[in-house]
Design a protein around this motif. Structure first.
Motif, short mmCIF file in Angstrom:
data_model
loop_
_atom_site.label_atom_id
_atom_site.label_comp_id
_atom_site.label_asym_id
_atom_site.label_seq_id
_atom_site.Cartn_x
_atom_site.Cartn_y
_atom_site.Cartn_z
N ASN A 76 0.95 -0.93 -0.09
CA ASN A 76 -0.06 -0.13 0.12
C ASN A 76 0.94 1.38 -0.14
O ASN A 76 0.59 2.13 -0.53
N LEU A 92 -5.42 -2.64 0.47
CA LEU A 92 -5.25 -2.34 -0.73
C LEU A 92 -6.18 -1.34 -1.52
O LEU A 92 -5.94 -0.75 -2.59
N ARG A 95 -5.29 2.06 -1.83
CA ARG A 95 -4.34 2.67 -2.77
C ARG A 95 -4.80 3.28 -4.01
O ARG A 95 -5.45 2.86 -4.82
#
Length: 189
Positions: A76, A92, A95
Motif C-alpha cells: 500500500n 489495498l 491505494r
C-alpha cells in the motif's frame, strides 16, 4: 534498439490447480512481451520485508494472488505497479495509484453451476459444500448456486462442521451428510 528488461514478479501459489491454469494463461498472453523478465514467488515467501527488497531491486510490476494483510500493507505504501487477482485485501483498496483489482464473478459461477446441473436431470436435492473458513467467494458461489432458473422451491442443504477439513471428525460428518442427502443429489463444492 532492444527494449529494457523489466522484472515482473508473479506471486502465486502453484500448489493449486487454478493458479497453475492462471500461470499458463498469463505466460501465453505475455509471450509477446519479450522485455519482461518473469519471476515467481510463493505467497508464503511474500513478506513485508520482501516487498522492501523488491522495491530496492527495481521490480517493475507485481501480479499477486492471495497475500497476507501485512504484505498488503507494505504494498500500500509502495508505488510498484500491482495487479491483485482475486484478493480481498481491504488495505489495498485505499491505494490510489498503480493498482488494478481483478475479481471473479463468483455469484455467476454459482448460477452457472446450477444452470448446467439443471440441464442434466431432475435432482431430488441441491447441496453446497463451502470452502474451508467460508471465504467471501465461497459465500457468493453458494448464493448463486441457490438461485433457481425454473423457480423450484426445493431447499438446499449446506454442509456445516466444527472440525477442520481433513480431520477424522470432518470426514465422518461429511460422509453422514452425503449419505443423508436425497438421491440423486447435485452438490457444488
Amino acid at each position: 534498439k532492444r527494449p529494457e528488461n523489466k522484472c515482473i514478479l508473479l506471486c502465486i501459489g502453484l500448489a493449486h490447480g487454478g493458479w497453475r491454469d492462471f500461470l499458463a494463461g498469463f505466460l501465453e498472453s505475455s509471450r509477446s512481451r519479450r522485455e519482461w523478465n518473469l519471476r515467481i514467488v510463493d505467497p508464503l515467501e511474500f513478506t513485508p520485508e520482501r516487498v522492501e527488497e523488491l522495491r530496492d531491486k527495481g521490480i517493475k510490476g507485481i501480479v499477486a494472488g492471495n497475500i497476507s494483510d501485512a504484505s498488503a500493507q507494505a504494498l500500500n505504501s509502495s508505488d510498484i505497479p500491482l495487479v491483485l487477482v482475486g484478493n480481498q485485501a481491504s488495505v489495498l483498496a485505499k491505494r490510489a495509484v498503480n493498482i488494478t483489482l481483478v475479481h471473479h464473478d463468483d455469484l455467476s459461477i454459482g448460477k452457472s453451476a446450477r444452470t448446467e446441473l439443471e440441464k442434466l436431470r431432475k435432482f431430488n436435492c441441491w447441496a453446497f459444500l463451502p470452502a474451508e473458513g467460508n471465504p467471501y467467494w465461497s459465500e457468493l458461489r453458494q448464493q448463486g448456486f441457490a438461485r433457481t432458473r425454473n423457480g423450484d422451491q426445493m431447499p438446499m442443504s449446506i454442509f456445516r462442521c466444527p472440525f477442520k477439513r481433513g480431520t477424522e471428525g470432518y470426514e465422518k460428518r461429511l460422509g453422514i451428510w452425503v449419505e443423508a442427502l436425497p438421491k440423486p443429489a447435485a452438490i457444488m463444492t
